[in-house]
Design an enzyme around this catalytic site. Structure first.
Site, PDB file in Angstrom:
ATOM      1  N   HIS A 162       7.643  -1.772  -2.203  1.00 65.39           N
ATOM      2  CA  HIS A 162       7.331  -1.073  -0.955  1.00 65.39           C
ATOM      3  C   HIS A 162       5.921  -0.491  -0.960  1.00 65.39           C
ATOM      4  O   HIS A 162       5.356  -0.246   0.109  1.00 65.39           O
ATOM      5  CB  HIS A 162       8.354   0.045  -0.713  1.00 65.39           C
ATOM      6  CG  HIS A 162       9.716  -0.465  -0.378  1.00 65.39           C
ATOM      7  ND1 HIS A 162      10.198  -0.556   0.912  1.00 65.39           N
ATOM      8  CD2 HIS A 162      10.706  -0.942  -1.170  1.00 65.39           C
ATOM      9  CE1 HIS A 162      11.421  -1.049   0.898  1.00 65.39           C
ATOM     10  NE2 HIS A 162      11.755  -1.289  -0.357  1.00 65.39           N
ATOM     11  N   ASP A 370      -1.734   3.074   1.602  1.00 63.15           N
ATOM     12  CA  ASP A 370      -0.306   3.116   1.922  1.00 63.15           C
ATOM     13  C   ASP A 370       0.221   1.697   2.013  1.00 63.15           C
ATOM     14  O   ASP A 370      -0.428   0.828   2.600  1.00 63.15           O
ATOM     15  CB  ASP A 370      -0.079   3.835   3.262  1.00 63.15           C
ATOM     16  CG  ASP A 370       1.213   4.634   3.293  1.00 63.15           C
ATOM     17  OD1 ASP A 370       2.122   4.305   2.517  1.00 63.15           O
ATOM     18  OD2 ASP A 370       1.303   5.574   4.089  1.00 63.15           O
TER      19      ASP A 370
END
Length: 469
Positions: A162, A370
């Site tokens: 992720h 991110d």
């Protein structure tokens, strides 16, 4: 013990923190978190979820969470420190986020990380049915795929990262780099948020293991491991419905009244983490106030910083710095009853977040790095009226999909200030066109589309994807 045809393995079970104490099982959701991503696709899908329940030294028996059976894994305080706070979040996390913070390497952390990964692999091997699919999640459990394959070679094993996966020149700093790469390659399919991450892994597999690798396959140990990009998303329908609920609409009206009916509202919602660029954002806003480009009388910033990894020293230091800076800005530019910044260091439930998304004129999502950032997508989904501006870091995975946002390099403070002003002063027609395009994209690429794409790639028979409904 009942066995499952689909097993999800993650560091934490998707429970609120009271579940292990009183057995009251409710989905635990945090802004942009893993449980938020998987909540919608698993709540109606028969599966077993393996993870830590949140209490030290306990592996409680937990009731089912909808159609999901829960299997808890015990962790001692010492293991939590070495595996989670240590190797996962003080070594891997900063390195995987472009070394925004200097990674810390301590040899004893590795031993704990490896032993905890072995425990998760053994738990998955126990509950997985014959030829079942096991879907391992994220950097906490990078060794599990190979450990699990050694225990259960009959299984179909998927791994999804992720967070960003770094370029070789950064990854090569890791003392245990060979074991980490080999651990991931126990999977049949390794999914990333961006294609570049797969290329990074292929280069490392060639360099460290002598593997043969192409843009989407790696040959190792006589097996072919596939890699691919599967950008994670949100439950768009859920957020749309939540944002239009009568109680949320009432919250929006109250927030607008409390913040100032005529004020322009900038909003940021982050976990309290040094990768989120909160300090850069505060500096830019302070300079806008200093130079008179925004004034407390007509503009306000709402910064939500959800507590995160509070036992890790670097996070405690970050909180102190942010709270100190907010205090300085409010002390210098605020007025009685009218702060320049509303700073909230607390968890928010889904309805409160939806109300905040609808209240904001400008959503400011400016991480330094991110993997995706689901808050940006939640904001877009919540804007049923088609209004609002999204300022988005080009270093968030979401920037590749939400190209109509006001994209910015958060390291460039002058550029960040100019972009904030552009978003604040944009014409309504421009904002509506941008928002319409972004809403179309996330409607077509929601959480169910993500899960179907990944599980179809993992299992070409289509059996797993059909389980999602």
């Amino acid at each position: 013990m009942r066995q499952s045809s689909l097993v999800v393995v993650s560091n934490r079970l998707p429970l609120d923190d009271s579940a292990a104490r009183d057995g009251a099982c409710e989905w635990r959701r945090s802004p942009g978190g893993l449980s938020g991503a998987l909540h919608s696709i698993l709540q109606q899908t028969p599966a077993t979820w393996i993870g830590w329940a949140g209490e030290m030294d306990l592996a409680p028996r937990l009731p089912d969470l909808g159609s999901v059976r829960l299997r808890s894994v015990a962790l001692s305080a010492e293991e939590q420190h070495g595996y989670y706070e240590g190797f996962a979040n003080s070594t891997l996390w900063p390195l995987y986020h472009d070394a925004v913070q200097q990674p810390v390497f301590q040899r004893e952390w590795w031993d704990t990380y490896r032993s905890v990964n072995q425990r998760f692999a053994e738990a998955a091997a126990e509950v997985a049915g014959r030829h079942a699919a096991v879907w391992v999640q994220d950097y906490h459990l990078q060794l599990v795929p190979t450990m699990l394959r050694e225990l259960r070679p009959d299984l179909l094993i998927g791994f999804f990262m992720h967070v960003p996966f770094p370029p070789p020149e950064l990854f090569m700093q890791l003392p245990r780099r060979v074991e980490l790469v080999h651990g991931m390659l126990g999977a049949d399919l390794i999914g990333f948020q961006r294609e570049q991450a797969g290329h990074n892994l292929a280069q490392l597999a060639r360099k460290l293991l002598g593997a043969t690798a192409t843009s989407d396959t790696i040959e190792v140990d006589g097996r072919t491991v596939r890699t691919g990009a599967f950008p994670v998303s949100i439950d768009v329908d859920e957020m749309r419905a939540l944002a239009t609920r009568p109680d949320v609409v009432r919250q929006v009206k109250q927030l607008r009244h409390d913040l100032g009916e005529s004020k322009r509202v900038l909003l940021s919602v982050d976990r309290l983490d040094y990768t989120k660029g909160i300090e850069h954002r505060l500096t830019a806003y302070r300079e806008l106030l200093r130079d008179g480009h925004v004034k407390v009388g007509d503009t306000v910033l709402v910064q939500v910083a959800v507590p995160s990894r509070e036992r890790v020293e670097s996070y405690q230091d970050l909180r102190d710095r942010i709270e100190g800076e907010v205090g300085r800005i409010n002390g210098e530019y605020g007025r009685v009853g009218e702060p320049a910044i509303h700073y909230l260091n607390q968890p928010f439930d889904r309805s409160q977040l939806a109300a905040l998304y609808r209240t904001a004129d400008v959503m400011v999502v400016t991480p330094l790095r991110d993997g995706m950032n689901l808050v940006a997508k939640e904001f877009v989904a919540a804007r049923e009226d088609g209004s609002g501006a999204l300022v988005l870091s080009e270093f968030a995975g979401a920037a590749a999909e939400l190209s109509q946002a006001f994209l910015v390099n958060p390291h460039d403070l002058d550029g960040l200030k100019q972009t904030l002003l552009r978003a604040l002063e944009a014409e309504p027609a421009d904002l509506a066109a941008r928002m319409s395009a972004m809403r179309r994209h996330i409607a077509e690429h929601d959480i169910l589309a993500w899960a179907r794409a990944y599980l179809t790639a993992l299992d070409h028979t289509g059996r797993l994807a059909r389980q999602l409904g």
